[in-house]
Write an enzyme that holds these catalytic residues in place. Sequence first.
Site, short mmCIF file in Angstrom:
data_model
loop_
_atom_site.label_atom_id
_atom_site.label_comp_id
_atom_site.label_asym_id
_atom_site.label_seq_id
_atom_site.Cartn_x
_atom_site.Cartn_y
_atom_site.Cartn_z
N GLY A 57 -20.52 10.84 4.50
CA GLY A 57 -21.89 11.35 4.33
C GLY A 57 -21.95 12.39 3.16
O GLY A 57 -20.70 13.14 3.97
N HIS A 58 -21.92 12.19 2.21
CA HIS A 58 -21.88 13.40 1.37
C HIS A 58 -23.07 14.02 1.12
O HIS A 58 -24.28 13.41 0.50
CB HIS A 58 -21.45 12.50 0.18
CG HIS A 58 -20.33 12.32 -0.02
ND1 HIS A 58 -19.58 11.83 -0.45
CD2 HIS A 58 -19.22 12.48 1.64
CE1 HIS A 58 -17.83 11.55 0.11
NE2 HIS A 58 -17.88 11.97 1.25
N GLN A 93 -14.51 10.71 2.83
CA GLN A 93 -13.29 11.08 4.34
C GLN A 93 -12.18 12.31 4.31
O GLN A 93 -12.68 12.91 3.01
CB GLN A 93 -12.21 10.04 5.43
CG GLN A 93 -13.38 8.82 5.77
CD GLN A 93 -13.94 7.88 4.73
OE1 GLN A 93 -13.53 7.10 4.06
NE2 GLN A 93 -15.46 8.15 5.24
N ASP A 122 -15.76 15.87 5.66
CA ASP A 122 -16.69 16.85 5.33
C ASP A 122 -16.80 18.72 4.82
O ASP A 122 -17.24 19.82 5.14
CB ASP A 122 -17.72 17.23 6.83
CG ASP A 122 -17.99 16.08 7.64
OD1 ASP A 122 -18.03 15.35 6.81
OD2 ASP A 122 -17.73 15.92 8.57
N LYS A 172 -16.89 17.11 -0.01
CA LYS A 172 -16.85 16.54 -1.49
C LYS A 172 -18.54 16.55 -2.25
O LYS A 172 -18.35 16.49 -3.39
CB LYS A 172 -16.46 15.66 -1.29
CG LYS A 172 -15.05 15.43 -0.10
CD LYS A 172 -14.38 14.35 -0.09
CE LYS A 172 -14.62 14.05 1.61
NZ LYS A 172 -14.88 14.23 2.34
P1 GDP Z 1 -19.02 15.30 2.14
O1 GDP Z 1 -18.83 14.83 3.68
O2 GDP Z 1 -17.26 16.04 2.15
O3 GDP Z 1 -19.42 15.43 0.55
O4 GDP Z 1 -19.26 17.07 3.34
P2 GDP Z 1 -20.87 17.43 4.21
O5 GDP Z 1 -22.26 17.33 3.02
O6 GDP Z 1 -20.79 16.12 4.78
O7 GDP Z 1 -20.87 18.38 4.34
C1 GDP Z 1 -20.96 19.43 4.41
C2 GDP Z 1 -22.10 19.96 4.22
O8 GDP Z 1 -21.88 22.03 3.78
C3 GDP Z 1 -23.09 19.87 3.85
O9 GDP Z 1 -24.54 20.32 3.88
C4 GDP Z 1 -23.64 20.97 2.27
O10 GDP Z 1 -24.56 20.69 2.06
C5 GDP Z 1 -22.74 22.19 2.74
N1 GDP Z 1 -22.40 22.31 2.25
C6 GDP Z 1 -20.93 22.78 1.03
N2 GDP Z 1 -20.72 23.64 0.55
C7 GDP Z 1 -21.63 25.38 1.22
C8 GDP Z 1 -21.32 26.07 0.89
O11 GDP Z 1 -20.16 26.70 0.01
N3 GDP Z 1 -21.95 26.78 1.67
C9 GDP Z 1 -21.84 26.40 2.95
N4 GDP Z 1 -22.93 27.45 4.12
N5 GDP Z 1 -22.62 25.24 3.10
C10 GDP Z 1 -21.78 24.36 2.57
P1 IMO Z 2 -16.86 12.65 4.62
O1 IMO Z 2 -16.54 10.81 3.47
C1 IMO Z 2 -16.03 13.44 8.76
C2 IMO Z 2 -14.09 9.91 10.92
C3 IMO Z 2 -14.87 9.73 12.10
C4 IMO Z 2 -13.77 9.19 13.32
C5 IMO Z 2 -13.07 8.60 12.77
C6 IMO Z 2 -13.01 7.00 12.54
O2 IMO Z 2 -18.74 12.03 4.90
O3 IMO Z 2 -16.42 13.26 4.80
P2 IMO Z 2 -14.82 5.26 11.47
O4 IMO Z 2 -15.97 4.79 11.63
O5 IMO Z 2 -14.19 5.73 9.88
O6 IMO Z 2 -13.86 4.28 11.88
O7 IMO Z 2 -14.24 6.61 12.04
O8 IMO Z 2 -13.08 9.10 11.12
N1 IMO Z 2 -15.13 9.97 9.61
C7 IMO Z 2 -15.30 11.20 9.20
N2 IMO Z 2 -15.52 12.42 9.78
N3 IMO Z 2 -16.40 12.44 7.39
C8 IMO Z 2 -15.99 11.40 7.19
O9 IMO Z 2 -16.12 11.29 6.25
C9 IMO Z 2 -16.05 10.67 7.77
N4 IMO Z 2 -15.45 9.06 7.63
C10 IMO Z 2 -15.08 8.82 8.91
O10 IMO Z 2 -15.55 10.74 12.87
O11 IMO Z 2 -13.42 10.24 13.82
MG MG Z 3 -19.41 14.32 4.80
#
Ligand code: GDP
Ligand code: IMO
Ligand code: MG
Length: 425
Positions: free
Chosen positions: A40-41, A223, A13, A16
């Site tokens: 979850g991207h 991840q 998270d 990416k």
């Molecule tokens: P990923 O799994 O690495 O793609 O990240 P996620 O999408 O799960 O979580 C990142 C969250 O932070 C999302 O809700 C993005 O919209 C938000 N986000 C990304 N970059 C920034 C930033 O620079 N500032 C803020 N406030 N939010 C951001």
């Molecule tokens: P993105 O791509 C954050 C975490 C789960 C749990 C552990 C094992 O959005 O960064 P699993 O279901 O993979 O066996 O769970 O890994 N986890 C993540 N945490 N971002 C993710 O993906 C994750 N994918 C798995 O919360 O702790």
């Molecule tokens: Mg994510």
Amino acid sequence: MPGIALVGTQWGDEGKGKITHLMADQMDMVVRYSGGNNAGHTVIVGSETFKLHLLPAGILYSHIVPVIGPGVVVDPKVLLDEMDALEARGVATDRLVISGNAHVIMPYHREIDHLTERRLGKMKLGTTKRGIGPCYADKASRIGIRVQDLLDPKIFTAKLEVNLREKNLLLTKIYGRLPMKIDSIIEEYLGFADRLTPLIVDSVSVVHEALEDGKNVLFEGAQGTLLDLDHGTYPFVTSSNPIAGGLCTGAGVGPKAVDRIIGVTKAYITRVGEGPFPTEDRGSDGLEMVQRGKEFGATTGRQRRCGWFDAVIGRYSARLNSLTEIFLTKLDVLSAFDSIKICTAYQYNGQKFENFPPHQTIFHHAEPIYEEMPGWRSDIGGAREWDDLPENAQNYVRRLEQLVGAPITDISVGPEATEVVRRTI
Ligand code: GDP
Ligand code: IMO
Ligand code: MG
């Protein structure tokens, strides 16, 4: 070779999805190489927000070939639902390439994921319950069902029979659940085959041909480094290899296929699920990060645990991934603080650890050693150039790269695509 890797350097998270979006203009192909719909991207394109779980974020751009590599685990229903949802929003998904060697998440994988978590009780991992771990376990046990098996009803049925014999014993005798019926699974899964067949190809050749043609290929990590099965905070990890090395096996290329390895790094740190987290702040500072950073999981909606930047983890990730650069995200969230902490090392039993500890007990009980830097206390969402950032924000960024040992080339200062500082020095 024009391959670029994008990896998460913390516990996932890191942002990416946003960075993939920012790079999409220059890319011809985007390849997912590990994990499944545990990811979850979030990608914000204009006024639209997309949350992608299994599909590579490249699917959103008509000039990009999106690839699901052999190292990914595929839940076919989730895949088709995700494709349908995008089609309904006007995004064409027929360019998708799926490796026949990718493994298939079956209904018993999801069920076993749920049941194992329940059985573990206090020791649970906090998985996403998507069946990821049990699917990779079957892959390693060599009883897994692969995407290509969906194309051959006889082989699919034979493999499913073998699996169900064992899984139904587990479900009924150990967990006291009802057995799963083979017919309904065959009907459901072979039903997916019709739509998936045209997309299932030799993805490894597709990727190599693109690289040989000089196309720009982005390997989109899911991840993060500390969730890596071999190098993360085991057992509180996922069951694949999200690190840059994982793209070699997960996409089927050698290490020389990439010449840039970008580590996406949050300016603080978050974690979903259980497991040790030395800099976690369970007080008001952590809550402030949750609120300002909207730190709720894109997949399960769980509140993310938040804490201060951990440079021990940063250094570890820079090494493990051979990072050539860092894309720092969410710096704007730290505008809330008068003073900002950075963990530079850990203390345990009177000993100081500047590198990631070799034993999990040390990491579990590690006390962070912090240094503090003054905050900037102003809105930086409008910053686009390095000089737009307040001096204290610049100092913070400089200190992070000094501690981590990789250059921070770009800085994200808000969720929107435009909210980025491109660093020139
Ligand atoms: P990923 O799994 O690495 O793609 O990240 P996620 O999408 O799960 O979580 C990142 C969250 O932070 C999302 O809700 C993005 O919209 C938000 N986000 C990304 N970059 C920034 C930033 O620079 N500032 C803020 N406030 N939010 C951001
Ligand atoms: P993105 O791509 C954050 C975490 C789960 C749990 C552990 C094992 O959005 O960064 P699993 O279901 O993979 O066996 O769970 O890994 N986890 C993540 N945490 N971002 C993710 O993906 C994750 N994918 C798995 O919360 O702790
Ligand atoms: Mg994510």
